[in-house]
Design an enzyme around this catalytic site. Structure first.
Site, PDB file in Angstrom:
ATOM      1  N   LYS A 113      87.241  26.778  40.984  1.00  0.00           N
ATOM      2  CA  LYS A 113      87.747  25.408  41.428  1.00  0.00           C
ATOM      3  C   LYS A 113      86.461  24.610  42.018  1.00  0.00           C
ATOM      4  O   LYS A 113      86.585  23.694  41.927  1.00  0.00           O
ATOM      5  CB  LYS A 113      88.704  25.713  42.718  1.00  0.00           C
ATOM      6  CG  LYS A 113      90.008  26.235  42.071  1.00  0.00           C
ATOM      7  CD  LYS A 113      91.180  26.054  42.868  1.00  0.00           C
ATOM      8  CE  LYS A 113      92.566  26.304  41.829  1.00  0.00           C
ATOM      9  NZ  LYS A 113      93.596  26.183  42.581  1.00  0.00           N
ATOM     10  N   LYS A 195      93.819  30.968  30.928  1.00  0.00           N
ATOM     11  CA  LYS A 195      95.386  31.027  31.388  1.00  0.00           C
ATOM     12  C   LYS A 195      95.818  29.648  31.430  1.00  0.00           C
ATOM     13  O   LYS A 195      95.357  28.554  31.551  1.00  0.00           O
ATOM     14  CB  LYS A 195      95.231  31.559  32.888  1.00  0.00           C
ATOM     15  CG  LYS A 195      94.947  30.839  33.981  1.00  0.00           C
ATOM     16  CD  LYS A 195      95.539  31.317  35.189  1.00  0.00           C
ATOM     17  CE  LYS A 195      95.420  30.307  36.244  1.00  0.00           C
ATOM     18  NZ  LYS A 195      96.174  30.416  37.334  1.00  0.00           N
ATOM     19  N   LYS A 198      99.234  24.674  35.815  1.00  0.00           N
ATOM     20  CA  LYS A 198      99.609  23.744  35.994  1.00  0.00           C
ATOM     21  C   LYS A 198      98.859  22.424  36.202  1.00  0.00           C
ATOM     22  O   LYS A 198      99.245  21.260  35.952  1.00  0.00           O
ATOM     23  CB  LYS A 198     100.814  23.868  36.944  1.00  0.00           C
ATOM     24  CG  LYS A 198     100.186  24.107  38.337  1.00  0.00           C
ATOM     25  CD  LYS A 198     101.282  23.776  39.475  1.00  0.00           C
ATOM     26  CE  LYS A 198     101.508  25.173  40.150  1.00  0.00           C
ATOM     27  NZ  LYS A 198     100.776  25.703  41.306  1.00  0.00           N
TER      28      LYS A 198
END
Ligand code: ATP
Ligand code: LTN
Length: 331
Positions: A113, A195, A198
């Site tokens: 992130k 992966k 969202k």
């Protein structure tokens, strides 16, 4: 004897994907009778990356409706919003003083992130696993059902529980991750080694629980597959393997059974079958969610009751923690 405690949460940081559903929420449903379950909407985690306030508020209610639409029963488990129980922030502060910067900066999610949001590497992003540990430890949870990507964070929660118990005496149950096979790692339809997430910028990479039938079928039709034409699961065929995994997770069959079903068929047949299976599974959930969202008063009551129940349990643990640490709590 008291039931064992289960704790888990999802962030209201975007529309949920079938990865969130298969890796997490779906596994929570079967646990409601046997365990004392707390399922939160992790809005305090969500703000570690930028959120539009009005959207965050809307998504919080949408997620609450989705929890119930997926089959969580508010009579059986505590469904609540993390920020409505102040002990989460309070325990985080206490745990911060035994959490090391070194271990937090090594977390895979923090590194990912930080790279993705290079303009906003804030303290919350680094402290994310400590807040998550506080979530889990407040309720003395034994098991934490999550997707494979969260295993590292549950391990930090374990380490912090053990460290605190060693320093101050037995206080926390040491939690264990519960990662069920099958849906633990659903991958992107566009880059099947990554992966499904969202917050992926490419909308074709993820199938959202709110996608309508045509969109679901179209996304699977466009899914990246591999060279060759045989439908088998293998490391060399991440695209086909991912489609088979999704198919099996929704159908409740084994990969071997699915391989036999598709023997002699082409990739196009597999994509259409997965698309139809997923669309069929999502449509009743979508209808139930829509119905629930039209009754905000009911949702508000459910979340208040959940927060009250969580508050009582959390207060008990926090008071014990404060006593052990030596915080003055009045005469
Ligand atoms: P974001 O992309 O905003 O970081 P996310 O899609 O990873 O979010 P989270 O809210 O972080 O979603 O995760 C909620 C739950 O869903 C966690 O238990 C996580 O392990 C699980 N999960 C997320 N993505 C997948 C996936 N692709 N496959 C299986 N489980 C997943
Ligand atoms: N970080 C988790 C969401 C989450 C969580 C938790 C999961 C917040 N608190 C406590 C399990 C237990 C995620 O899935 N991204």
């Amino acid at each position: 004897m008291d039931k064992k405690v289960i704790y888990s949460a999802v962030q209201p940081s975007g529309s949920l994907t079938i990865g969130n559903y298969l890796g997490a929420i779906r596994n929570w449903i079967g646990m409601q009778d046997e365990y004392d379950c707390f399922y939160a909407i992790a809005n305090m985690h969500a703000i570690t990356v930028k959120q539009e306030p009005s959207e965050l508020r809307r998504r919080t209610l949408e997620l609450a409706a989705l929890y119930i639409a997926c089959g969580l029963d508010p009579e059986k488990c505590a469904l609540y919003v993390q920020s409505q129980v102040p002990q989460h922030a309070e325990l985080t502060w206490a745990l911060n003083s035994i959490a090391y910067v070194g271990e937090l900066s090594r977390m895979t999610q923090f590194k990912d992130k930080s790279q993705k949001h290079a303009e906003n590497i804030n303290m919350g992003l680094m402290d994310y696993p400590v807040l998550m540990a506080a979530d889990i430890l407040l309720y003395q949870a034994q098991y934490v059902p999550v997707g494979a990507d969260q295993k590292q964070h549950v391990e930090i929660a374990r380490d912090l529980a053990i460290r605190f118990n060693n320093r101050y005496g037995d206080t926390f149950t040491v939690p264990e991750p519960l990662i069920l096979k099958g849906g633990a790692k659903i991958c992107s339809l566009q880059e099947p080694t990554k992966k499904m997430s969202k917050s992926d910028e490419n909308p074709n990479a993820s199938v959202f629980l709110t996608d309508d039938r045509d969109t679901v079928i179209r996304k699977f039709r466009r899914a990246v597959t591999d060279s060759g034409n045989e439908i088998v699961a293998s490391d060399e065929k991440p695209g086909v393997t991912n489609l088979l995994n999704i198919y099996c997770a929704f159908r409740g069959c084994t990969v071997g059974e699915a391989e036999r079903e598709f023997a002699g068929k082409g990739y196009g047949d597999l994509k259409l079958a997965v698309g139809e299976t997923v669309a069929d599974a999502l449509s009743p959930v979508q209808e139930a969610q829509k119905r629930l969202l039209s009754d905000k008063k009911y949702l508000g009551e459910v979340l208040q009751a959940g927060a009250d129940r969580a508050y009582r349990a959390a207060r008990r643990t926090l008071s014990k923690v404060y006593r052990k640490i030596g915080f003055y709590q009045g005469e």
